[in-house]
Design a protein around this motif. Structure first.
Motif, PDB file in Angstrom:
ATOM      1  N   THR A  18     -15.647  52.536 -10.572  1.00 17.99           N
ATOM      2  CA  THR A  18     -16.064  51.147 -10.786  1.00 17.99           C
ATOM      3  C   THR A  18     -15.798  50.669 -12.205  1.00 17.99           C
ATOM      4  N   LEU A  48     -16.844  42.846  -3.390  1.00 15.94           N
ATOM      5  CA  LEU A  48     -17.786  43.817  -2.843  1.00 15.94           C
ATOM      6  C   LEU A  48     -17.809  43.778  -1.315  1.00 15.94           C
ATOM      7  N   CYS A  49     -17.635  42.592  -0.725  1.00 10.89           N
ATOM      8  CA  CYS A  49     -17.539  42.497   0.729  1.00 10.89           C
ATOM      9  C   CYS A  49     -16.298  43.231   1.227  1.00 10.89           C
ATOM     10  N   VAL A  51     -14.907  45.814  -0.211  1.00  9.92           N
ATOM     11  CA  VAL A  51     -15.203  47.244  -0.333  1.00  9.92           C
ATOM     12  C   VAL A  51     -16.008  47.722   0.870  1.00  9.92           C
ATOM     13  N   LEU A  52     -16.987  46.920   1.292  1.00  8.58           N
ATOM     14  CA  LEU A  52     -17.800  47.282   2.452  1.00  8.58           C
ATOM     15  C   LEU A  52     -16.954  47.357   3.713  1.00  8.58           C
ATOM     16  N   SER A 131      -9.335  42.372  -2.455  1.00  6.71           N
ATOM     17  CA  SER A 131      -9.850  43.685  -2.074  1.00  6.71           C
ATOM     18  C   SER A 131      -9.248  44.164  -0.754  1.00  6.71           C
ATOM     19  N   THR A 164     -22.154  50.840   0.552  1.00 10.27           N
ATOM     20  CA  THR A 164     -23.224  50.044  -0.041  1.00 10.27           C
ATOM     21  C   THR A 164     -23.589  50.570  -1.427  1.00 10.27           C
ATOM     22  N   HIS A 166     -21.539  52.090  -3.428  1.00 11.62           N
ATOM     23  CA  HIS A 166     -20.425  51.646  -4.267  1.00 11.62           C
ATOM     24  C   HIS A 166     -20.582  50.174  -4.633  1.00 11.62           C
ATOM     25  N   ASP A 167     -21.003  49.361  -3.657  1.00 13.32           N
ATOM     26  CA  ASP A 167     -21.197  47.931  -3.909  1.00 13.32           C
ATOM     27  C   ASP A 167     -22.319  47.683  -4.917  1.00 13.32           C
ATOM     28  N   LEU A 171     -21.966  45.769  -8.326  1.00 15.20           N
ATOM     29  CA  LEU A 171     -22.765  44.585  -8.660  1.00 15.20           C
ATOM     30  C   LEU A 171     -23.379  44.711 -10.050  1.00 15.20           C
TER      31      LEU A 171
END
Length: 217
Positions: A18, A48-49, A51-52, A131, A164, A166-167, A171
């Motif tokens: 990150t 981040l979405c 990544v999920l 992403s 999550t 990772h997100d 964040l």
């Protein structure tokens, strides 16, 4: 490996990934400087979405198909390279248009350019698209997730949990960047400084696009 130890181990690896300088950091910083805090968070949320989505895809095996199929990988790689180049060239073109204007015209032009970009949905979709169109994300999750899934644990659930984690780390990192940028935003908000920022970020995006287009699997 227990559930808790798997999460802790993955958090260390994902945390290191990150904070490494890269495309995501460049996009969020550029949004924070030129568009403001809310649009920067929208860009970060889009990333981040994405990544999920990659985490879930890896958990259910979609990333395995991507890794195994050179054709699919190349198609996504070319699409991602084109998208990054399109974003970067747009920023460079805007910089060239603003360069020849007077100070007052430059400020007005910068405001118009910022207004044109300053929609929450557009910032979010830019982060999401960047992403999702990066096949390296899929390969990373495909390589990492199996190592952190305890024996007998449901793959989909673990994929969501690890993504999550990772997100959440992302964040925290993006929030630090965004709030830190706000401290000096008055200086960064000058038209001439924003042109330099757009030129640098645009060049970085084009560079990433070229690197992605030429990358081997």
């Amino acid at each position: 490996m227990t559930f808790s130890s798997a999460i802790a181990s993955f958090a260390v690896v994902a945390g290191m990934l990150t904070i490494m300088p890269g495309l995501d950091t460049a996009l969020v910083l550029r949004s924070a400087i030129t568009l403001g805090r809310r649009r920067a968070f929208a860009t970060a949320l889009g990333i981040l979405c994405g990544v999920l989505v990659w985490g879930v895809a890896a958990a259910i095996g979609a990333a395995a198909v991507l890794k195994a199929s050179h054709l699919l990988y190349d198609a996504l790689r070319v699409a991602g390279a084109g998208y990054l180049a399109w974003l970067g060239i747009g920023m460079l073109r805007r910089t060239l248009k603003e360069r020849g204007r007077s100070v007052s015209e430059d400020a007005a032009g910068g405001a118009r350019a910022t207004t044109a970009e300053a929609t929450w949905a557009r910032s979010w979709s830019r982060g999401l698209g960047t992403s999702l169109l990066n096949p390296k994300n899929g390969v990373f999750y495909m390589a990492m997730l199996p190592q952190f899934i305890p024996s007998g644990a449901p793959h989909l659930l673990m994929g969501v949990v690890l993504a999550t984690v990772h997100d959440l780390e992302g964040l925290v990192w993006f929030s630090a960047l965004i709030f830190g940028t706000q401290l000096v935003r008055r200086w960064l908000n000058r038209g001439s400084v924003q042109q330099v920022i757009d030129a640098i970020t645009g060049s970085v995006l084009v560079g990433f696009g070229i690197k992605l287009a030429l990358a081997d699997k």
